[in-house]
Enzyme design. Sequence first.
Site, PDB file in Angstrom:
ATOM      1  CG  PHE A 163      -1.553   1.229   1.631  1.00 12.87           C
ATOM      2  CD1 PHE A 163      -2.343   1.949   0.747  1.00 12.87           C
ATOM      3  CD2 PHE A 163      -1.376   1.724   2.931  1.00 12.87           C
ATOM      4  CE1 PHE A 163      -2.939   3.152   1.140  1.00 12.87           C
ATOM      5  CE2 PHE A 163      -1.969   2.912   3.330  1.00 12.87           C
ATOM      6  CZ  PHE A 163      -2.742   3.628   2.438  1.00 12.87           C
ATOM      7  CB  ILE A 164       3.223   2.721   2.508  1.00 14.83           C
ATOM      8  CG1 ILE A 164       2.179   2.860   3.621  1.00 14.83           C
ATOM      9  CG2 ILE A 164       4.209   3.888   2.546  1.00 14.83           C
ATOM     10  CD1 ILE A 164       2.742   2.834   5.045  1.00 14.83           C
ATOM     11  CG  ASN A 176      10.456 -14.106   1.055  1.00 11.08           C
ATOM     12  OD1 ASN A 176      10.875 -13.401   1.980  1.00 11.08           O
ATOM     13  ND2 ASN A 176       9.455 -14.951   1.197  1.00 11.08           N
ATOM     14  CB  ILE A 177      13.965  -9.490   2.372  1.00 16.92           C
ATOM     15  CG1 ILE A 177      12.825  -9.380   3.393  1.00 16.92           C
ATOM     16  CG2 ILE A 177      13.840  -8.440   1.278  1.00 16.92           C
ATOM     17  CD1 ILE A 177      12.971  -8.151   4.299  1.00 16.92           C
ATOM     18  CE1 TYR A 211       0.186  -7.061  12.989  1.00 19.83           C
ATOM     19  CE2 TYR A 211      -0.797  -5.646  14.638  1.00 19.83           C
ATOM     20  CZ  TYR A 211      -0.248  -5.816  13.389  1.00 19.83           C
ATOM     21  OH  TYR A 211      -0.124  -4.735  12.554  1.00 19.83           O
ATOM     22  CB  THR A 271       3.920   0.493  13.834  1.00 13.70           C
ATOM     23  OG1 THR A 271       2.547   0.712  14.152  1.00 13.70           O
ATOM     24  CG2 THR A 271       4.533  -0.355  14.940  1.00 13.70           C
ATOM     25  CE1 TYR A 279       3.521  -4.442  12.466  1.00 14.87           C
ATOM     26  CE2 TYR A 279       2.233  -3.092  13.975  1.00 14.87           C
ATOM     27  CZ  TYR A 279       2.886  -3.246  12.772  1.00 14.87           C
ATOM     28  OH  TYR A 279       2.894  -2.198  11.863  1.00 14.87           O
ATOM     29  CD1 TRP A 281       0.187   7.065   8.195  1.00 15.04           C
ATOM     30  CD2 TRP A 281       1.493   6.644   6.413  1.00 15.04           C
ATOM     31  NE1 TRP A 281       1.453   7.542   8.471  1.00 15.04           N
ATOM     32  CE2 TRP A 281       2.270   7.299   7.411  1.00 15.04           C
ATOM     33  CE3 TRP A 281       2.106   6.285   5.219  1.00 15.04           C
ATOM     34  CZ2 TRP A 281       3.619   7.607   7.225  1.00 15.04           C
ATOM     35  CZ3 TRP A 281       3.448   6.583   5.038  1.00 15.04           C
ATOM     36  CH2 TRP A 281       4.189   7.244   6.021  1.00 15.04           C
ATOM     37  CE1 TYR A 334      -7.096  -6.584  17.790  1.00 18.82           C
ATOM     38  CE2 TYR A 334      -8.798  -6.048  19.399  1.00 18.82           C
ATOM     39  CZ  TYR A 334      -8.014  -5.691  18.323  1.00 18.82           C
ATOM     40  OH  TYR A 334      -8.148  -4.438  17.764  1.00 18.82           O
TER      41      TYR A 334
HETATM   42  P1  NAD Z   1       1.514  -3.667   3.057  1.00 18.62           P
HETATM   43  O1  NAD Z   1       1.249  -5.008   3.640  1.00 18.62           O
HETATM   44  O2  NAD Z   1       0.559  -3.123   2.072  1.00 18.62           O
HETATM   45  O3  NAD Z   1       2.970  -3.654   2.403  1.00 18.62           O
HETATM   46  C1  NAD Z   1       4.047  -4.457   2.845  1.00 18.62           C
HETATM   47  C2  NAD Z   1       4.706  -5.056   1.616  1.00 18.62           C
HETATM   48  O4  NAD Z   1       5.860  -5.784   2.042  1.00 18.62           O
HETATM   49  C3  NAD Z   1       3.796  -6.058   0.888  1.00 18.62           C
HETATM   50  O5  NAD Z   1       3.683  -5.737  -0.482  1.00 18.62           O
HETATM   51  C4  NAD Z   1       4.500  -7.407   1.083  1.00 18.62           C
HETATM   52  O6  NAD Z   1       4.364  -8.275  -0.030  1.00 18.62           O
HETATM   53  C5  NAD Z   1       5.950  -6.959   1.268  1.00 18.62           C
HETATM   54  N1  NAD Z   1       6.723  -7.974   2.013  1.00 18.62           N
HETATM   55  C6  NAD Z   1       6.430  -8.499   3.231  1.00 18.62           C
HETATM   56  N2  NAD Z   1       7.344  -9.422   3.562  1.00 18.62           N
HETATM   57  C7  NAD Z   1       8.239  -9.474   2.536  1.00 18.62           C
HETATM   58  C8  NAD Z   1       9.395 -10.258   2.301  1.00 18.62           C
HETATM   59  N3  NAD Z   1       9.803 -11.177   3.192  1.00 18.62           N
HETATM   60  N4  NAD Z   1      10.085 -10.064   1.150  1.00 18.62           N
HETATM   61  C9  NAD Z   1       9.662  -9.148   0.244  1.00 18.62           C
HETATM   62  N5  NAD Z   1       8.555  -8.387   0.412  1.00 18.62           N
HETATM   63  C10 NAD Z   1       7.855  -8.553   1.546  1.00 18.62           C
HETATM   64  O7  NAD Z   1       1.661  -2.650   4.295  1.00 18.62           O
HETATM   65  P2  NAD Z   1       1.759  -1.050   4.305  1.00 18.62           P
HETATM   66  O8  NAD Z   1       0.524  -0.512   4.910  1.00 18.62           O
HETATM   67  O9  NAD Z   1       2.223  -0.541   3.008  1.00 18.62           O
HETATM   68  O10 NAD Z   1       2.895  -0.852   5.423  1.00 18.62           O
HETATM   69  C11 NAD Z   1       4.257  -0.674   5.113  1.00 18.62           C
HETATM   70  C12 NAD Z   1       5.057  -0.509   6.398  1.00 18.62           C
HETATM   71  O11 NAD Z   1       4.532   0.550   7.198  1.00 18.62           O
HETATM   72  C13 NAD Z   1       5.073  -1.754   7.303  1.00 18.62           C
HETATM   73  O12 NAD Z   1       6.353  -1.908   7.847  1.00 18.62           O
HETATM   74  C14 NAD Z   1       4.085  -1.436   8.388  1.00 18.62           C
HETATM   75  O13 NAD Z   1       4.397  -2.095   9.601  1.00 18.62           O
HETATM   76  C15 NAD Z   1       4.236   0.072   8.509  1.00 18.62           C
HETATM   77  N6  NAD Z   1       2.998   0.691   9.017  1.00 18.62           N
HETATM   78  C16 NAD Z   1       1.967   1.034   8.186  1.00 18.62           C
HETATM   79  C17 NAD Z   1       0.832   1.630   8.720  1.00 18.62           C
HETATM   80  C18 NAD Z   1      -0.302   2.122   7.857  1.00 18.62           C
HETATM   81  O14 NAD Z   1      -1.050   2.938   8.342  1.00 18.62           O
HETATM   82  N7  NAD Z   1      -0.465   1.699   6.626  1.00 18.62           N
HETATM   83  C19 NAD Z   1       0.718   1.838  10.092  1.00 18.62           C
HETATM   84  C20 NAD Z   1       1.768   1.442  10.903  1.00 18.62           C
HETATM   85  C21 NAD Z   1       2.903   0.879  10.356  1.00 18.62           C
HETATM   86  N1  UDP Z   2     -12.034  -2.682  13.902  1.00 16.85           N
HETATM   87  C1  UDP Z   2     -13.436  -2.803  13.970  1.00 16.85           C
HETATM   88  N2  UDP Z   2     -14.084  -3.467  12.977  1.00 16.85           N
HETATM   89  C2  UDP Z   2     -13.439  -4.032  11.920  1.00 16.85           C
HETATM   90  C3  UDP Z   2     -12.010  -3.912  11.861  1.00 16.85           C
HETATM   91  C4  UDP Z   2     -11.346  -3.223  12.865  1.00 16.85           C
HETATM   92  O1  UDP Z   2     -14.077  -2.300  14.918  1.00 16.85           O
HETATM   93  O2  UDP Z   2     -14.120  -4.619  11.042  1.00 16.85           O
HETATM   94  C5  UDP Z   2     -11.309  -1.902  14.959  1.00 16.85           C
HETATM   95  C6  UDP Z   2     -10.113  -2.577  15.626  1.00 16.85           C
HETATM   96  O3  UDP Z   2     -10.536  -3.378  16.720  1.00 16.85           O
HETATM   97  C7  UDP Z   2      -9.297  -1.371  16.062  1.00 16.85           C
HETATM   98  C8  UDP Z   2      -9.552  -0.325  14.965  1.00 16.85           C
HETATM   99  O4  UDP Z   2     -10.748  -0.764  14.302  1.00 16.85           O
HETATM  100  O5  UDP Z   2      -9.813  -0.861  17.288  1.00 16.85           O
HETATM  101  C9  UDP Z   2      -8.439  -0.147  13.942  1.00 16.85           C
HETATM  102  O6  UDP Z   2      -8.089  -1.393  13.405  1.00 16.85           O
HETATM  103  P1  UDP Z   2      -6.999  -1.608  12.263  1.00 16.85           P
HETATM  104  O7  UDP Z   2      -7.128  -3.020  11.799  1.00 16.85           O
HETATM  105  O8  UDP Z   2      -7.107  -0.587  11.198  1.00 16.85           O
HETATM  106  O9  UDP Z   2      -5.567  -1.497  12.959  1.00 16.85           O
HETATM  107  P2  UDP Z   2      -4.954  -0.742  14.230  1.00 16.85           P
HETATM  108  O10 UDP Z   2      -5.267   0.703  14.137  1.00 16.85           O
HETATM  109  O11 UDP Z   2      -5.550  -1.386  15.450  1.00 16.85           O
HETATM  110  O12 UDP Z   2      -3.507  -1.037  14.098  1.00 16.85           O
END
Ligand code: NAD
Ligand code: UDP
Length: 388
Positions: free
Chosen positions: A26-27, A75-76, A104, A138, A184, A214, A334
Amino acid sequence: MASARVDLDGNPIKAMTICMIGAGGFIGSHLCEKLMAETPHTVLAVDVYNDKIKHLLEPAGSHPWSDRIQFHRLNIKHDSRLEGLIKMADLTINLAAICTPADYNTRPLDTIYSNFIDALPVVKYCSENGKRLIHFSTCEVYGKTIGSFLPKDSPLRQDPEYYVLKEDASPCIFGSIEKQRWSYACAKQLIERLIYAEGAENGMEFSIVRPFNWIGPRMDFIPGIDGPSEGVPRVLACFSNNLLRHEPLKLVDGGQSQRTFVYIKDAIEAVLLMIENPARANGHIFNVGNPNNEVTVRQLAEMMIQVYSKVSGEPSVEVPTVDVSSQEFYGVGYDDSDKRIPDMTIINRQLGWNPKTSLWDLLESTLTYQHRTYAEAVKQAIAKPAAN
Ligand code: NAD
Ligand code: UDP
């Protein structure tokens, strides 16, 4: 284009090569888009999947940026090509992780391996080869707020000192080991500490990003459409799935937890500032979120129902939400973060970044995308069993 671009201190920005691990997520997909459209930088995009960046890669040679992006399917966990790619790059960005809460407590080993063990070689290769690293951690490393331990009626719960999360001051407060939800956060915390130590002892240049929820287009998957039917993605995709299927949105434990949501496109601006301003970004941990977009999960559900009705032109269902216990929804182990307000002092001071998009606006553009991308496929998937 390249010569006109300057950093925050007025210095010209030189084109660089970036090894982006997890670029297909995604990011990563939004960051690749931004780097291709607006910068001269080259991306070595590493991932096991590339569906979310296919539009940037194909048809081969057809885009103005085609010679600036290469996809490396690896795959890393076990691939000797990783070190070579890190050596070829000026900067490595590590996004790879298992980062969906449903995993998790149900796949704690995979979660810990992915977020700690698999990130170790990345840190090691950067340190040994004198390369800069931007690592994605995170906001969950903060765990629960101090305020959550106060009596329910304590006036101190309203005091920001008890809930605002500060990179250099707030403690990391997790639940007991049986609450495997924290596998996690704990793995992310340890890799942060390792990176910080590489900086302190060996002079590795690093920045750590702590994303605060995000959200936007291409986040996760819609179960049964572009992901497993029984899969449980993050809340945006769960609620989008319910809306697309005209089902009630499920509120875990009453939807009382609070979150701040930031639009992916705002957040990517912050990452670009880190990439292009190493002197200001190195050595720092950055909260990246939008403190103005706070809601309870229940309020998020209510707003998404309203916005989806507007963008789809369909009325909302009669019973729009249902309560479900966390045990039923996620299983044993959880636990939840109660509230996540990012302190913005460090990112403001170092990079002058501020988020712009309101929650309503970001949901409007995101749900327009979800409806356009998935509504027809969901309709067909629902119709299929009846036709059979
Ligand atoms: P995502 O799951 O969409 O992207 C992660 C990508 O990493 C995936 O495409 C997956 O295929 C790749 N990947 C995982 N393991 C791999 C491996 N062993 N080898 C190669 N590729 C691998 O998640 P995202 O939302 O884009 O998040 C990216 C990062 O940001 C993560 O580290 C996540 O913990 C952190 N993060 C994101 C959010 C958010 O709001 N989206 C919040 C907190 C933390
Ligand atoms: N949640 C919910 N219904 C759903 C999915 C998630 O009420 O169908 C809640 C979850 O318990 C958490 C919040 O929404 O309190 C955000 O969840 P998310 O999976 O986005 O990740 P988090 O912010 O907890 O990392």
